[in-house]
Design an enzyme around this catalytic site. Structure first.
Site, PDB file in Angstrom:
ATOM      1  N   SER A 143      30.486  64.596  39.150  1.00 48.67           N
ATOM      2  CA  SER A 143      31.762  63.705  38.606  1.00 48.67           C
ATOM      3  C   SER A 143      33.319  64.489  38.370  1.00 48.67           C
ATOM      4  CB  SER A 143      31.565  63.102  36.951  1.00 48.67           C
ATOM      5  OG  SER A 143      32.263  62.272  36.522  1.00 48.67           O
ATOM      6  N   ASP A 158      28.933  51.992  40.539  1.00 48.71           N
ATOM      7  CA  ASP A 158      30.630  53.575  40.066  1.00 48.71           C
ATOM      8  C   ASP A 158      31.460  52.790  40.262  1.00 48.71           C
ATOM      9  OD1 ASP A 158      31.028  55.568  39.491  1.00 48.71           O
ATOM     10  OD2 ASP A 158      30.268  57.123  40.510  1.00 48.71           O
ATOM     11  N   HIS A 199      27.062  55.721  37.161  1.00 53.50           N
ATOM     12  CA  HIS A 199      27.508  57.096  36.836  1.00 53.50           C
ATOM     13  C   HIS A 199      27.584  57.219  36.121  1.00 53.50           C
ATOM     14  CE1 HIS A 199      31.025  59.554  38.444  1.00 53.50           C
ATOM     15  NE2 HIS A 199      30.989  60.091  36.758  1.00 53.50           N
TER      16      HIS A 199
END
Ligand SMILES: *[C@@H]1O[C@H](CO)[C@@H](O)[C@H](O)[C@H]1NC(C)=O
Ligand SMILES: *[C@@H]1O[C@H](CO)[C@@H](O)[C@H](O)[C@H]1NC(C)=O
Ligand SMILES: *[C@@H]1O[C@H](CO)[C@@H](O)[C@H](O)[C@H]1NC(C)=O
Ligand SMILES: *[C@@H]1O[C@H](CO)[C@@H](O)[C@H](O)[C@H]1NC(C)=O
Length: 398
Positions: A189, A343, A373
């Protein structure tokens, strides 16, 4: 485990008065995901209320709660875990206990958390690094860095680059018995964003002789120019990370002034003088056909240059690694990218893969069709599957 239960219980208490987010059909453990999502949503709304009342900044509140999920450095039968500092920045080090005569591989890991949250002690990241160290028989360095809202770009990327450079010194590698030819940088991320950024920077840094062999980017965010790609459109209200929440995190990286977030929400934050950068994030040419799925490309509307003059960070290649030109991308190390279907950041990863392959960088892509995610550090069976994919790739390529 008890701490995790406690948090979910607190979140669950507020979980009842919320409209429900539809869960995609192909989801494994749909009930578990739904409970998690509803709890997170309830908590988010509560913390937004607290922010609205002027009591505490949204991110500061989440961070306060998340600290209950941190665990102290705890060695187990397989891995020795210690906290230390590199260049005065705290890092957690994982050293396999198994005896070996040869040098070990090294993994430099950068945690996610939207530039505002998380740290190496968070139980999900601790577990991931511990597993990586044990299964790969590798030394893992899990770095910390300054966070928003107290610190803004480029504090994060500067901190990570400092600790990486500290690690890549002969004396430090010798101390941990790491093979200088077998070092990888990875992150998830926001950590994937920072990983891509520091690996690009390292490649052109004449002062650092030891380079990395591979990079692994787990559902990375890689650009802050276009928030209207197919993955943003399809997953705007997706569980775990909605488009709204992503933009709150993203804008917070650059400033606490909410006017940037407002402009980002309508995709009107780019000044006309940055028009030449759009080619690097043009999903209409960079996404494979199956991910374009009939979406019609719409160029972002140019907004006032005042925002970009005040917060130029979002146009900086260290914040948006996709903005590097082909010359800068050429010669980057072998790359692993994991993307999730559900995501908002999916297309960032996909575009980077196209751009890297276009200049001859070797890329392995794992696409998790039922993935969301954030789950690699949160849990569920699909999160464990992501861990397996990532560690397997490292074991075969590092
Ligand atoms: C240590 O490694 C062994 C062998 O891989 C495994 O069975 C055991 O569960 C590991 N212990 C911990 C605490 O992870
Ligand atoms: C770390 O902090 C100490 C004390 O503030 C300072 O003396 C030292 O120079 C710092 N080291 C680095 C590498 O910045
Ligand atoms: C994006 O790519 C499409 C198709 O390749 C092209 O027609 C369009 O002009 C490009 N737009 C920008 C802003 O680069
Ligand atoms: C790529 O970017 C670098 C650094 O900004 C610049 O020096 C170089 O001229 C650019 N190359 C091309 C082909 O645009």
């Amino acid at each position: 485990m008890r701490r995790k239960m406690l948090l979910f219980l607190i979140m669950g208490v507020f979980g009842t008065w919320y409209q429900y987010t539809p869960i995609p059909e192909n989801t494994e453990q749909p009930w578990a995901l739904m409970c998690m999502e509803e709890s997170l949503k309830a908590l988010t709304n509560l913390l937004l209320l607290i922010e609205l009342l002027g009591i505490s900044h949204f991110m500061t509140s989440i961070n306060f709660l998340m600290r209950f999920l941190d665990i102290p450095p705890t060695s187990d039968e397989n891995v020795t875990v210690v906290d230390t500092t590199f260049h005065n920045i705290s890092v957690r080090v994982y050293l396999p206990k198994q005896k070996t005569k040869t040098l070990r591989r090294g993994v430099f890991f950068i945690h996610g958390g939207g530039f505002s949250l998380g740290n190496s002690a968070y139980y999900g990241y601790d577990l991931l690094s511990r597993r990586t160290a044990h299964r790969l028989d590798a030394v893992v360095i899990s770095t910390n860095y300054r966070l928003a809202p107290k610190h803004h770009f480029p504090a994060h990327v500067e901190d990570v680059y400092k600790t990486l450079r500290w690690f890549l010194r002969q004396a430090v590698l010798q101390k941990y018995a790491v093979d200088p030819k077998r070092i990888g940088v990875s992150g998830d991320s926001a950590g994937g964003n920072l990983a891509a950024a520091v690996v690009q920077q390292l490649q052109h840094d004449q002062d650092v002789k030891i380079k990395v062999k591979v990079q692994a980017l787990i559902y990375p965010g890689l650009q802050a120019l276009d928030f209207d790609s197919p993955s943003y459109r399809e997953n705007a209200n997706c569980p775990i990370l909605s488009r709204w929440l992503l933009l709150r995190f993203c804008s917070e990286y650059f400033t606490t002034d909410r006017s940037l977030e407002k402009a980002m929400l309508t995709n009107k934050h780019i000044p006309v003088h940055a028009a030449h950068l759009l080619q690097f994030v043009n999903w209409s040419s960079l996404l494979p056909e199956r991910f374009r799925k009939g979406h019609i490309y719409k160029k972002p509307t140019f907004g006032s240059s005042a925002l970009a003059n005040k917060y130029p960070g979002f146009l900086d290649v260290r914040a948006s690694p996709l903005l590097a030109n082909d010359t800068q991308l050429r010669g980057l190390p072998k790359t692993y990218v994991l993307t999730c279907e559900h995501d908002v950041l999916r297309d960032d990863g996909l575009m980077y893969i196209t751009r890297l392959r276009n200049v001859g960088v070797l890329v392995t892509h794992d696409h998790i069709e039922d993935g969301f995610h954030g789950l690699i550090s949160i849990g569920l069976k699909v999160g464990a599957r992501m861990q397996d994919h990532y560690i397997k790739w490292l074991s075969e390529n590092l």
